[in-house]
Design a protein around this motif. Structure first.
Motif, PDB file in Angstrom:
ATOM      1  N   ASN A  75      -7.910   3.633   9.463  1.00  0.00           N
ATOM      2  CA  ASN A  75      -6.993   4.732   9.740  1.00  0.00           C
ATOM      3  C   ASN A  75      -5.554   4.356   9.400  1.00  0.00           C
ATOM      4  OD1 ASN A  75      -5.104   5.896  12.230  1.00  0.00           O
ATOM      5  ND2 ASN A  75      -6.415   7.445  11.271  1.00  0.00           N
ATOM      6  N   ALA A  76      -5.149   3.160   9.805  1.00  0.00           N
ATOM      7  CA  ALA A  76      -3.781   2.710   9.544  1.00  0.00           C
ATOM      8  C   ALA A  76      -3.501   2.604   8.044  1.00  0.00           C
ATOM      9  CB  ALA A  76      -3.537   1.367  10.226  1.00  0.00           C
ATOM     10  N   LEU A  96       0.824  -1.212   0.000  1.00  0.00           N
ATOM     11  CA  LEU A  96       0.000   0.000   0.000  1.00  0.00           C
ATOM     12  C   LEU A  96       0.856   1.260   0.000  1.00  0.00           C
ATOM     13  CD1 LEU A  96      -3.021  -0.582   2.427  1.00  0.00           C
ATOM     14  CD2 LEU A  96      -2.931  -0.843  -0.042  1.00  0.00           C
ATOM     15  N   ALA A  97       1.987   1.220   0.707  1.00  0.00           N
ATOM     16  CA  ALA A  97       2.865   2.393   0.762  1.00  0.00           C
ATOM     17  C   ALA A  97       3.353   2.775  -0.633  1.00  0.00           C
ATOM     18  CB  ALA A  97       4.046   2.117   1.684  1.00  0.00           C
ATOM     19  N   ASP A 105       5.058   0.477  11.912  1.00  0.00           N
ATOM     20  CA  ASP A 105       4.410   1.200  13.009  1.00  0.00           C
ATOM     21  C   ASP A 105       2.894   0.987  12.998  1.00  0.00           C
ATOM     22  OD1 ASP A 105       6.807   2.141  13.904  1.00  0.00           O
ATOM     23  OD2 ASP A 105       6.605   4.155  13.044  1.00  0.00           O
ATOM     24  N   ALA A 106       2.318   0.981  11.808  1.00  0.00           N
ATOM     25  CA  ALA A 106       0.879   0.764  11.695  1.00  0.00           C
ATOM     26  C   ALA A 106       0.502  -0.621  12.218  1.00  0.00           C
ATOM     27  CB  ALA A 106       0.435   0.920  10.240  1.00  0.00           C
ATOM     28  N   LYS A 137      -0.616   7.480   2.726  1.00  0.00           N
ATOM     29  CA  LYS A 137      -0.188   8.885   2.728  1.00  0.00           C
ATOM     30  C   LYS A 137       1.278   9.032   3.121  1.00  0.00           C
ATOM     31  CE  LYS A 137      -3.509  10.211   5.504  1.00  0.00           C
ATOM     32  NZ  LYS A 137      -4.371  11.075   6.363  1.00  0.00           N
ATOM     33  N   GLY A 138       1.833   8.041   3.780  1.00  0.00           N
ATOM     34  CA  GLY A 138       3.218   8.111   4.219  1.00  0.00           C
ATOM     35  C   GLY A 138       3.392   8.730   5.583  1.00  0.00           C
ATOM     36  N   THR A 139       2.307   8.885   6.332  1.00  0.00           N
ATOM     37  CA  THR A 139       2.392   9.488   7.669  1.00  0.00           C
ATOM     38  C   THR A 139       2.628   8.444   8.759  1.00  0.00           C
ATOM     39  OG1 THR A 139      -0.018   9.411   7.933  1.00  0.00           O
ATOM     40  CG2 THR A 139       0.921  11.422   6.989  1.00  0.00           C
TER      41      THR A 139
END
Length: 419
Positions: free
Chosen positions: A387-388, A228-229, A401-402, A394-396
């Motif tokens: 949300n994750a 997804l990233a 971490d997600a 979006k790369g945030t």
């Protein structure tokens, strides 16, 4: 008037009164208000023609309000006889509260597999409370005209998938993929849950997560986030603020080549696109040639009986019909993209619907990983995955971490995941 005539008239009156008393009207509660015309014009007339004396009324609520409206009606004793059932916990809660009847002994239940019934059963699978109607299948819809123009073929592997996206991007005329992250849910539903089963091996991985023998920080659950990233580079300018309807419009207007989605869009996109271009579809690409493929063939909709109905016999008659091959064929063709869960083969007319359902022949089916058991606590895993997924695209938030955040949240309340 002779005594004989009086008796004859009395008998006639009693018989006509008895016949009138047999006529009952059943009401269907549903969230699918977009289906109203189909039920009124195709489905209900077919049942009523074969079952004189039983009338059926389809009375839907707005989708976002359905759960609250239905719960209020059931508590007040004013709900319809037939209840359209969402999958898993929402309907299970109604059954546990005694609002939905146990339908385990219905003959029609023999027409459905254990997987098909799993969304409307108790956790131990001993009781089934809704008759399965349809599932939706996840995948990618594409614009055949754009693919032909750019010399592309539907990708089968991840390498081919990203090569196609890169070629569309390099051309500069079209957005490679139409999907935004503003509404969050589509990032998970049409992103993570779409491609994920190929990584966690469908039911094997989903059940391992429920059992606590695997965790969301395992590679099989982090890897789909890593894919997804990479999507960020192919979603077009301003995708962060792009809503679900925005994405639909970009695709139907011919401005985007690929639309990550579910089969529920077939009936929506067809009329909107008209003859502007032809649509095709491909399943989530596998990591490498020869790998086993998995698809999210998600149990979506079923129908149950209000435990307080005053017409249980007639209601069960309707539900037996809902479980028949006749209904399966009628429903699947009236609503292309909502695929029958009945074990009987269903011949469909819509070519795109045929393409989606053909994947069942070569890929293992599974359901969305968050829907059974794992979203009963707080934080809610389903909503957190929305949300994750959006953050990762979006790369945030990094994939690692997600995944850790989701795992920590699940382990905070779900006993099998507490280590």
């Amino acid at each position: 008037m002779t005594k004989t005539i009086r008796y004859a008239l009395l008998a006639s009156t009693l018989l006509s009164g008895a016949a009138w008393a047999e006529d009952v009207t059943l009401t269907i509660e549903s969230w699918r208000n977009d289906d109203l015309a189909i039920w009124q014009e195709k489905i209900i007339p077919a049942f009523e023609a074969a079952n004189p004396g039983i009338k059926v009324v389809f009375a839907p609520s707005a989708p976002a309000e359905y759960n609250a409206v239905l719960n209020s009606k059931l508590d007040a004793g004013s709900a319809g006889d037939l209840v359209t059932c969402r999958p898993f916990d929402a309907s299970l809660e109604l059954f546990n509260k005694g609002k939905l009847a146990d339908l385990s002994d219905m003959a029609a239940m023999a027409n459905f597999s254990d997987v098909a019934k799993s969304a409307w059963q108790t956790d131990d699978a001993t009781k089934t409370f809704c008759v399965p109607m349809a599932s939706v299948i996840h995948g990618f819809i594409y614009n055949r005209a754009i693919f032909d123009e750019l010399g592309l073929t539907p990708p089968k592997t991840e390498a081919e998938f990203f090569a196609a996206l890169e070629k569309i991007k390099a051309n500069g005329t079209y957005i490679p993929m139409a999907m935004g992250t503003n509404d969050q849910w589509e990032a998970a539903t049409m992103g993570y849950q779409n491609i994920g089963p190929n990584y966690w091996k469908g039911e094997e991985g989903r059940k391992a997560l429920i059992a606590g023998t695997s965790s969301l920080t395992d590679e099989a659950w982090v890897a789909p986030f890593r894919q997804l990233a990479k999507w960020k580079d192919y979603l077009g300018d301003g995708f962060e603020a792009q809503t679900y309807p925005d994405s639909q419009n970009l695709f139907t207007l011919g401005r985007a080549a690929i639309y990550p989605t579910g089969s529920w869009e077939i009936g929506v996109f067809g009329p909107q696109i008209g003859g502007a271009f032809e649509m095709g579809a491909f399943p989530p690409p596998v990591a490498a040639d020869g790998d086993k493929c998995y698809i999210s063939d998600h149990t979506d909709i079923a129908m149950g009986m209000n435990a307080a109905t005053k017409h249980p016999e007639q209601t069960k008659k309707f539900l037996e019909w809902v479980g028949s091959s006749e209904f399966a064929t009628l429903y699947a063709n009236a609503l292309p993209g909502f695929f029958s869960l009945n074990s009987a083969a269903v011949e469909m007319a819509d070519p795109l619907a045929k393409e989606f359902v053909s994947w069942r022949e070569t890929c293992e089916p599974t359901i969305r990983s968050t829907y059974q058991i794992l979203s009963r606590g707080t934080p809610n895993l389903e909503n957190e995955t929305w949300n994750a997924s959006a953050n990762v695209i979006k790369g945030t938030e990094t994939p690692e971490d997600a995944a850790k955040r989701l795992q920590d949240g699940l382990a905070s309340w779900y006993e099998p995941q507490k280590k």
